[in-house]
Design a protein around this motif. Structure first.
Motif, PDB file in Angstrom:
ATOM      1  N   ALA A 101      11.910   1.724   1.415  1.00  0.00           N
ATOM      2  CA  ALA A 101      11.397   3.052   1.072  1.00  0.00           C
ATOM      3  C   ALA A 101      10.613   3.012  -0.234  1.00  0.00           C
ATOM      4  O   ALA A 101       9.534   3.618  -0.345  1.00  0.00           O
ATOM      5  CB  ALA A 101      12.541   4.048   0.963  1.00  0.00           C
ATOM      6  N   LEU A 102      11.129   2.299  -1.218  1.00  0.00           N
ATOM      7  CA  LEU A 102      10.438   2.195  -2.503  1.00  0.00           C
ATOM      8  C   LEU A 102       9.110   1.467  -2.331  1.00  0.00           C
ATOM      9  O   LEU A 102       8.088   1.872  -2.906  1.00  0.00           O
ATOM     10  CB  LEU A 102      11.322   1.463  -3.511  1.00  0.00           C
ATOM     11  CG  LEU A 102      10.729   1.247  -4.908  1.00  0.00           C
ATOM     12  CD1 LEU A 102      10.372   2.588  -5.552  1.00  0.00           C
ATOM     13  CD2 LEU A 102      11.701   0.467  -5.787  1.00  0.00           C
ATOM     14  N   ARG A 103       9.105   0.404  -1.539  1.00  0.00           N
ATOM     15  CA  ARG A 103       7.863  -0.334  -1.297  1.00  0.00           C
ATOM     16  C   ARG A 103       6.857   0.539  -0.554  1.00  0.00           C
ATOM     17  O   ARG A 103       5.657   0.502  -0.839  1.00  0.00           O
ATOM     18  CB  ARG A 103       8.144  -1.607  -0.498  1.00  0.00           C
ATOM     19  CG  ARG A 103       6.923  -2.505  -0.368  1.00  0.00           C
ATOM     20  CD  ARG A 103       7.271  -3.836   0.245  1.00  0.00           C
ATOM     21  NE  ARG A 103       7.663  -3.707   1.645  1.00  0.00           N
ATOM     22  CZ  ARG A 103       8.060  -4.736   2.400  1.00  0.00           C
ATOM     23  NH1 ARG A 103       8.161  -5.937   1.864  1.00  0.00           N
ATOM     24  NH2 ARG A 103       8.380  -4.554   3.654  1.00  0.00           N
ATOM     25  N   ALA A 104       7.347   1.338   0.391  1.00  0.00           N
ATOM     26  CA  ALA A 104       6.462   2.232   1.136  1.00  0.00           C
ATOM     27  C   ALA A 104       5.794   3.221   0.189  1.00  0.00           C
ATOM     28  O   ALA A 104       4.581   3.449   0.254  1.00  0.00           O
ATOM     29  CB  ALA A 104       7.241   2.971   2.225  1.00  0.00           C
ATOM     30  N   PHE A 105       6.578   3.822  -0.704  1.00  0.00           N
ATOM     31  CA  PHE A 105       6.015   4.769  -1.667  1.00  0.00           C
ATOM     32  C   PHE A 105       4.993   4.077  -2.557  1.00  0.00           C
ATOM     33  O   PHE A 105       3.865   4.563  -2.739  1.00  0.00           O
ATOM     34  CB  PHE A 105       7.131   5.379  -2.527  1.00  0.00           C
ATOM     35  CG  PHE A 105       7.709   6.649  -1.979  1.00  0.00           C
ATOM     36  CD1 PHE A 105       7.142   7.867  -2.288  1.00  0.00           C
ATOM     37  CD2 PHE A 105       8.806   6.618  -1.139  1.00  0.00           C
ATOM     38  CE1 PHE A 105       7.660   9.041  -1.775  1.00  0.00           C
ATOM     39  CE2 PHE A 105       9.341   7.793  -0.619  1.00  0.00           C
ATOM     40  CZ  PHE A 105       8.772   9.008  -0.940  1.00  0.00           C
ATOM     41  N   ALA A 106       5.371   2.931  -3.116  1.00  0.00           N
ATOM     42  CA  ALA A 106       4.514   2.241  -4.082  1.00  0.00           C
ATOM     43  C   ALA A 106       3.219   1.756  -3.446  1.00  0.00           C
ATOM     44  O   ALA A 106       2.145   1.863  -4.043  1.00  0.00           O
ATOM     45  CB  ALA A 106       5.266   1.070  -4.701  1.00  0.00           C
ATOM     46  N   VAL A 107       3.315   1.240  -2.226  1.00  0.00           N
ATOM     47  CA  VAL A 107       2.141   0.641  -1.590  1.00  0.00           C
ATOM     48  C   VAL A 107       1.294   1.678  -0.861  1.00  0.00           C
ATOM     49  O   VAL A 107       0.079   1.767  -1.080  1.00  0.00           O
ATOM     50  CB  VAL A 107       2.567  -0.469  -0.606  1.00  0.00           C
ATOM     51  CG1 VAL A 107       1.355  -0.987   0.180  1.00  0.00           C
ATOM     52  CG2 VAL A 107       3.227  -1.612  -1.356  1.00  0.00           C
ATOM     53  N   LEU A 108       1.918   2.477  -0.013  1.00  0.00           N
ATOM     54  CA  LEU A 108       1.143   3.376   0.855  1.00  0.00           C
ATOM     55  C   LEU A 108       0.467   4.505   0.093  1.00  0.00           C
ATOM     56  O   LEU A 108      -0.658   4.910   0.426  1.00  0.00           O
ATOM     57  CB  LEU A 108       2.039   3.932   1.963  1.00  0.00           C
ATOM     58  CG  LEU A 108       2.570   2.903   2.964  1.00  0.00           C
ATOM     59  CD1 LEU A 108       3.368   3.593   4.061  1.00  0.00           C
ATOM     60  CD2 LEU A 108       1.430   2.093   3.560  1.00  0.00           C
ATOM     61  N   VAL A 109       1.128   5.036  -0.925  1.00  0.00           N
ATOM     62  CA  VAL A 109       0.492   6.100  -1.715  1.00  0.00           C
ATOM     63  C   VAL A 109      -0.747   5.564  -2.420  1.00  0.00           C
ATOM     64  O   VAL A 109      -1.821   6.186  -2.394  1.00  0.00           O
ATOM     65  CB  VAL A 109       1.489   6.696  -2.731  1.00  0.00           C
ATOM     66  CG1 VAL A 109       0.770   7.642  -3.691  1.00  0.00           C
ATOM     67  CG2 VAL A 109       2.591   7.458  -2.002  1.00  0.00           C
ATOM     68  N   LEU A 110      -0.625   4.397  -3.045  1.00  0.00           N
ATOM     69  CA  LEU A 110      -1.780   3.773  -3.705  1.00  0.00           C
ATOM     70  C   LEU A 110      -2.876   3.457  -2.694  1.00  0.00           C
ATOM     71  O   LEU A 110      -4.064   3.656  -2.958  1.00  0.00           O
ATOM     72  CB  LEU A 110      -1.348   2.497  -4.422  1.00  0.00           C
ATOM     73  CG  LEU A 110      -0.417   2.666  -5.627  1.00  0.00           C
ATOM     74  CD1 LEU A 110       0.060   1.302  -6.116  1.00  0.00           C
ATOM     75  CD2 LEU A 110      -1.109   3.412  -6.753  1.00  0.00           C
ATOM     76  N   TYR A 111      -2.473   2.976  -1.532  1.00  0.00           N
ATOM     77  CA  TYR A 111      -3.422   2.579  -0.490  1.00  0.00           C
ATOM     78  C   TYR A 111      -4.221   3.777   0.030  1.00  0.00           C
ATOM     79  O   TYR A 111      -5.455   3.731   0.096  1.00  0.00           O
ATOM     80  CB  TYR A 111      -2.645   1.913   0.641  1.00  0.00           C
ATOM     81  CG  TYR A 111      -3.440   1.652   1.902  1.00  0.00           C
ATOM     82  CD1 TYR A 111      -4.421   0.669   1.937  1.00  0.00           C
ATOM     83  CD2 TYR A 111      -3.186   2.375   3.067  1.00  0.00           C
ATOM     84  CE1 TYR A 111      -5.139   0.417   3.104  1.00  0.00           C
ATOM     85  CE2 TYR A 111      -3.885   2.127   4.228  1.00  0.00           C
ATOM     86  CZ  TYR A 111      -4.866   1.155   4.245  1.00  0.00           C
ATOM     87  OH  TYR A 111      -5.568   0.907   5.394  1.00  0.00           O
ATOM     88  N   VAL A 112      -3.531   4.849   0.387  1.00  0.00           N
ATOM     89  CA  VAL A 112      -4.219   6.020   0.942  1.00  0.00           C
ATOM     90  C   VAL A 112      -5.095   6.689  -0.118  1.00  0.00           C
ATOM     91  O   VAL A 112      -6.234   7.089   0.165  1.00  0.00           O
ATOM     92  CB  VAL A 112      -3.205   7.018   1.529  1.00  0.00           C
ATOM     93  CG1 VAL A 112      -3.898   8.319   1.940  1.00  0.00           C
ATOM     94  CG2 VAL A 112      -2.505   6.409   2.745  1.00  0.00           C
ATOM     95  N   LEU A 113      -4.593   6.793  -1.337  1.00  0.00           N
ATOM     96  CA  LEU A 113      -5.405   7.368  -2.411  1.00  0.00           C
ATOM     97  C   LEU A 113      -6.634   6.498  -2.679  1.00  0.00           C
ATOM     98  O   LEU A 113      -7.740   7.012  -2.890  1.00  0.00           O
ATOM     99  CB  LEU A 113      -4.569   7.512  -3.686  1.00  0.00           C
ATOM    100  CG  LEU A 113      -3.541   8.642  -3.696  1.00  0.00           C
ATOM    101  CD1 LEU A 113      -2.722   8.593  -4.991  1.00  0.00           C
ATOM    102  CD2 LEU A 113      -4.220  10.005  -3.563  1.00  0.00           C
ATOM    103  N   GLY A 114      -6.446   5.170  -2.680  1.00  0.00           N
ATOM    104  CA  GLY A 114      -7.567   4.272  -2.905  1.00  0.00           C
ATOM    105  C   GLY A 114      -8.618   4.398  -1.817  1.00  0.00           C
ATOM    106  O   GLY A 114      -9.821   4.499  -2.095  1.00  0.00           O
ATOM    107  N   GLN A 115      -8.195   4.408  -0.559  1.00  0.00           N
ATOM    108  CA  GLN A 115      -9.124   4.572   0.559  1.00  0.00           C
ATOM    109  C   GLN A 115      -9.867   5.905   0.459  1.00  0.00           C
ATOM    110  O   GLN A 115     -11.081   5.978   0.710  1.00  0.00           O
ATOM    111  CB  GLN A 115      -8.367   4.510   1.888  1.00  0.00           C
ATOM    112  CG  GLN A 115      -7.859   3.136   2.271  1.00  0.00           C
ATOM    113  CD  GLN A 115      -8.930   2.289   2.961  1.00  0.00           C
ATOM    114  OE1 GLN A 115     -10.108   2.612   2.935  1.00  0.00           O
ATOM    115  NE2 GLN A 115      -8.511   1.203   3.576  1.00  0.00           N
ATOM    116  N   SER A 116      -9.150   6.948   0.092  1.00  0.00           N
ATOM    117  CA  SER A 116      -9.756   8.276   0.002  1.00  0.00           C
ATOM    118  C   SER A 116     -10.819   8.329  -1.090  1.00  0.00           C
ATOM    119  O   SER A 116     -11.926   8.854  -0.886  1.00  0.00           O
ATOM    120  CB  SER A 116      -8.671   9.332  -0.267  1.00  0.00           C
ATOM    121  OG  SER A 116      -7.714   9.357   0.778  1.00  0.00           O
TER     122      SER A 116
END
Length: 230
Positions: free
Chosen positions: A195-210
């Motif tokens: 869960a922590l990895r999902a938050f750390a990686v996916l939030v950064l990833y989606v914001l970066g793509q956006s």
């Protein structure tokens, strides 16, 4: 900054909703609450919806009319395949291979504007050092994947440098780079709760793509020339 085109706003909303569902499912799985099979399915399905809405929005706005736009959309779609197939198969090599191709496509999209970026100055050295050191450290624990891991770290650092043309590109590139490095650390060096990895990686990833999509829209003037509806 002018208001974002409606297509981008809708795309971001769909991606953000998928991200939220994915993160909630990850937390519930870690807490052992709810049906594991259903929550795992929710995570697998929403992984397919993180990047795709952004690619569709760019196409709707006319990104396909520009060489840089075509390359950028191709990069996002390769990331989309990496997200979905990586989650579905659980194979790191699938995720890494598709993201390597995506980084090359991003670089092709950014190459025409290279002289306006931080890659065309002394700051490029800093990006290169970050990519080399962090990629080298992660590669130590990557075993047979050490070479592609190091190569990907260097490529994504180059993407971040080339993307630093405007504020959105600068931030988007840095967030994407940070997400990749956190993912690499979690996969190869340090055990991080899912869960922590999902938050750390996916939030950064989606914001970066956006933010990279916003930068592309601003550079190409996407949707500005479209006729307004009566």
């Amino acid at each position: 900054m002018p208001p974002l085109p409606r297509a981008l706003r809708v795309g971001f909303a769909v991606s953000g909703t998928a991200l939220a569902i994915n993160l909630v499912a990850a937390v519930l799985l870690d807490l052992e609450l709810g049906d594991p099979a259903l929550l795992t399915l929710a995570r697998d399905v929403t992984m397919w919806l993180l990047a795709l809405p952004i690619a569709i929005a760019l196409l709707v706005m006319g990104a396909w009319r520009h060489a840089a736009g075509i390359c950028h959309v191709a990069a996002v779609l390769l990331c989309w395949l990496g997200d979905g197939l990586g989650s579905l198969t659980g194979e790191t090599i699938v995720l890494l291979g598709l993201f390597l191709l995506a980084a090359v496509a991003f670089l092709a999209a950014l190459w025409p504007s290279r002289r306006r970026s931080l890659a065309w100055g002394w700051a490029a050295i800093g990006y290169g050092i970050v990519g080399a050191i962090s990629g080298g450290v992660i590669a130590i624990g990557a075993g047979p994947l050490a070479v592609p891991v190091l190569l990907y770290a260097l490529l994504i650092a180059a993407v971040a440098a080339f993307a630093a043309i405007d504020t959105a590109g600068l931030l988007g590139g840095l967030l994407l780079l940070a997400g990749v490095l956190v993912l690499g650390i979690g996969l190869f060096l340090v055990e991080i709760p899912d869960a922590l990895r999902a938050f750390a990686v996916l939030v950064l990833y989606v914001l970066g793509q956006s933010l990279l999509a916003v930068s592309l829209q601003q550079r190409l003037g996407l949707a500005r020339a479209l006729p307004a509806r009566a």
